[in-house]
Design a protein around this motif. Structure first.
Motif, mmCIF file in Angstrom:
data_model
loop_
_atom_site.group_PDB
_atom_site.id
_atom_site.type_symbol
_atom_site.label_atom_id
_atom_site.label_comp_id
_atom_site.label_asym_id
_atom_site.label_seq_id
_atom_site.Cartn_x
_atom_site.Cartn_y
_atom_site.Cartn_z
ATOM 1 N N THR A 1 -14.759 9.943 9.786
ATOM 2 C CA THR A 1 -13.527 10.714 9.668
ATOM 3 C C THR A 1 -12.343 10.002 10.308
ATOM 4 N N THR A 2 -12.558 9.388 11.455
ATOM 5 C CA THR A 2 -11.453 8.715 12.153
ATOM 6 C C THR A 2 -10.883 7.584 11.312
ATOM 7 N N LEU A 3 -11.747 6.796 10.743
ATOM 8 C CA LEU A 3 -11.303 5.693 9.894
ATOM 9 C C LEU A 3 -10.560 6.220 8.670
ATOM 10 N N PHE A 4 -11.082 7.289 8.087
ATOM 11 C CA PHE A 4 -10.462 7.878 6.910
ATOM 12 C C PHE A 4 -9.060 8.400 7.221
ATOM 13 N N VAL B 1 8.990 8.536 -5.162
ATOM 14 C CA VAL B 1 7.890 9.040 -5.994
ATOM 15 C C VAL B 1 6.544 8.583 -5.430
ATOM 16 N N VAL B 2 6.452 7.304 -5.084
ATOM 17 C CA VAL B 2 5.204 6.776 -4.527
ATOM 18 C C VAL B 2 4.898 7.442 -3.188
ATOM 19 N N THR B 3 5.916 7.635 -2.364
ATOM 20 C CA THR B 3 5.722 8.297 -1.075
ATOM 21 C C THR B 3 5.274 9.741 -1.264
ATOM 22 N N LEU B 4 5.832 10.418 -2.239
ATOM 23 C CA LEU B 4 5.415 11.791 -2.527
ATOM 24 C C LEU B 4 3.939 11.838 -2.912
ATOM 25 N N LEU B 5 3.500 10.881 -3.728
ATOM 26 C CA LEU B 5 2.085 10.828 -4.099
ATOM 27 C C LEU B 5 1.194 10.608 -2.873
ATOM 28 N N THR B 6 1.631 9.740 -1.957
ATOM 29 C CA THR B 6 0.812 9.500 -0.764
ATOM 30 C C THR B 6 0.808 10.716 0.156
ATOM 31 N N LEU B 7 1.911 11.451 0.216
ATOM 32 C CA LEU B 7 1.932 12.664 1.035
ATOM 33 C C LEU B 7 1.031 13.747 0.451
ATOM 34 N N LEU C 1 -0.217 -0.942 -0.257
ATOM 35 C CA LEU C 1 -0.595 0.442 -0.512
ATOM 36 C C LEU C 1 -1.699 0.534 -1.559
ATOM 37 N N ALA C 2 -1.610 -0.255 -2.612
ATOM 38 C CA ALA C 2 -2.662 -0.243 -3.637
ATOM 39 C C ALA C 2 -4.007 -0.657 -3.035
ATOM 40 N N VAL C 3 -3.995 -1.634 -2.152
ATOM 41 C CA VAL C 3 -5.234 -2.059 -1.487
ATOM 42 C C VAL C 3 -5.745 -0.961 -0.554
ATOM 43 N N LEU C 4 -4.835 -0.297 0.147
ATOM 44 C CA LEU C 4 -5.238 0.814 1.015
ATOM 45 C C LEU C 4 -5.876 1.941 0.203
ATOM 46 N N GLU C 5 -5.368 2.171 -0.992
ATOM 47 C CA GLU C 5 -5.940 3.212 -1.849
ATOM 48 C C GLU C 5 -7.381 2.861 -2.247
ATOM 49 N N GLY D 1 -1.869 5.570 7.446
ATOM 50 C CA GLY D 1 -1.314 4.251 7.136
ATOM 51 C C GLY D 1 -0.783 4.158 5.724
ATOM 52 N N SER D 2 -1.500 4.749 4.791
ATOM 53 C CA SER D 2 -1.035 4.695 3.399
ATOM 54 C C SER D 2 0.222 5.535 3.199
ATOM 55 N N ALA D 3 0.340 6.630 3.952
ATOM 56 C CA ALA D 3 1.540 7.463 3.837
ATOM 57 C C ALA D 3 2.761 6.791 4.465
ATOM 58 N N CYS D 4 2.544 5.867 5.387
ATOM 59 C CA CYS D 4 3.658 5.216 6.097
ATOM 60 C C CYS D 4 4.051 3.859 5.519
ATOM 61 N N ALA D 5 3.248 3.277 4.666
ATOM 62 C CA ALA D 5 3.484 1.901 4.215
ATOM 63 C C ALA D 5 4.805 1.747 3.466
#
Length: 119
Positions: A66-69, A40-46, A106-110, A75-79
Motif C-alpha cells: 500500500t505504501t508504494l502504491f 486535462v492530464v492533471t484532472l485524469l491523475t486526480l 507520467l506515462a511510465v508511472l502509470e 507522484g503521478s498526480a504531481c508530475a
C-alpha cells in the motif's frame, strides 16, 4: 485500479508529450493551449488518485504494498503540475521540453501503478 482510467491517463500523457515535444522542436515555449492539455492530464491523475484512495478504503490492497502504491499515486498526480510551474519560469523551448519529459515520466508511472496494483 480501473484499467480504462490508467490507459486513458497514459494515452493523454503521451499525447501531451508529443504535443509539447513538437512545440520544443519548433523552438516555442508553452502556450495557453498547452496548459489546457496539462489541466486535462492533471484532472485524469486526480481522478485516479481519488479512485485509488477509495479502493484502498474499501479494503482492496495492491499486490506490492500500500505504501508504494500511495507514493506512486501521489507522484503521478504531481508530475505534470510541477512541470507546468517550471515551464512558467522557463519561457523558452526548454519549458516545452520539460513538460514533454514530465508527461513521458507520467506515462511510465502509470505503467508502474498498474504493475503495483497487480495488473
Amino acid at each position: 485500479m480501473l484499467d480504462a482510467l490508467t490507459i486513458a491517463t497514459s494515452v493523454a500523457a503521451l499525447a501531451l508529450a508529443a504535443w509539447c515535444g513538437f512545440a520544443a522542436f519548433r523552438d516555442q515555449p508553452t502556450k495557453d493551449w498547452h496548459f489546457i492539455g496539462m489541466a486535462v492530464v492533471t484532472l485524469l491523475t486526480l481522478v485516479q488518485l481519488i479512485v485509488g484512495i477509495v479502493q484502498l478504503a474499501r479494503g482492496e490492497a495492491p499486490e506490492q504494498g500500500t505504501t508504494l502504491f500511495v507514493a506512486y499515486l501521489i507522484g503521478s498526480a504531481c508530475a505534470v503540475p510541477a512541470a507546468a510551474f517550471m515551464s512558467l519560469g522557463e519561457r523558452t523551448r526548454w519549458g516545452s521540453a520539460t513538460v514533454a519529459a514530465s508527461a513521458v515520466v507520467l506515462a511510465v508511472l502509470e505503467v508502474r501503478l498498474y504493475d503495483i496494483w497487480g495488473g
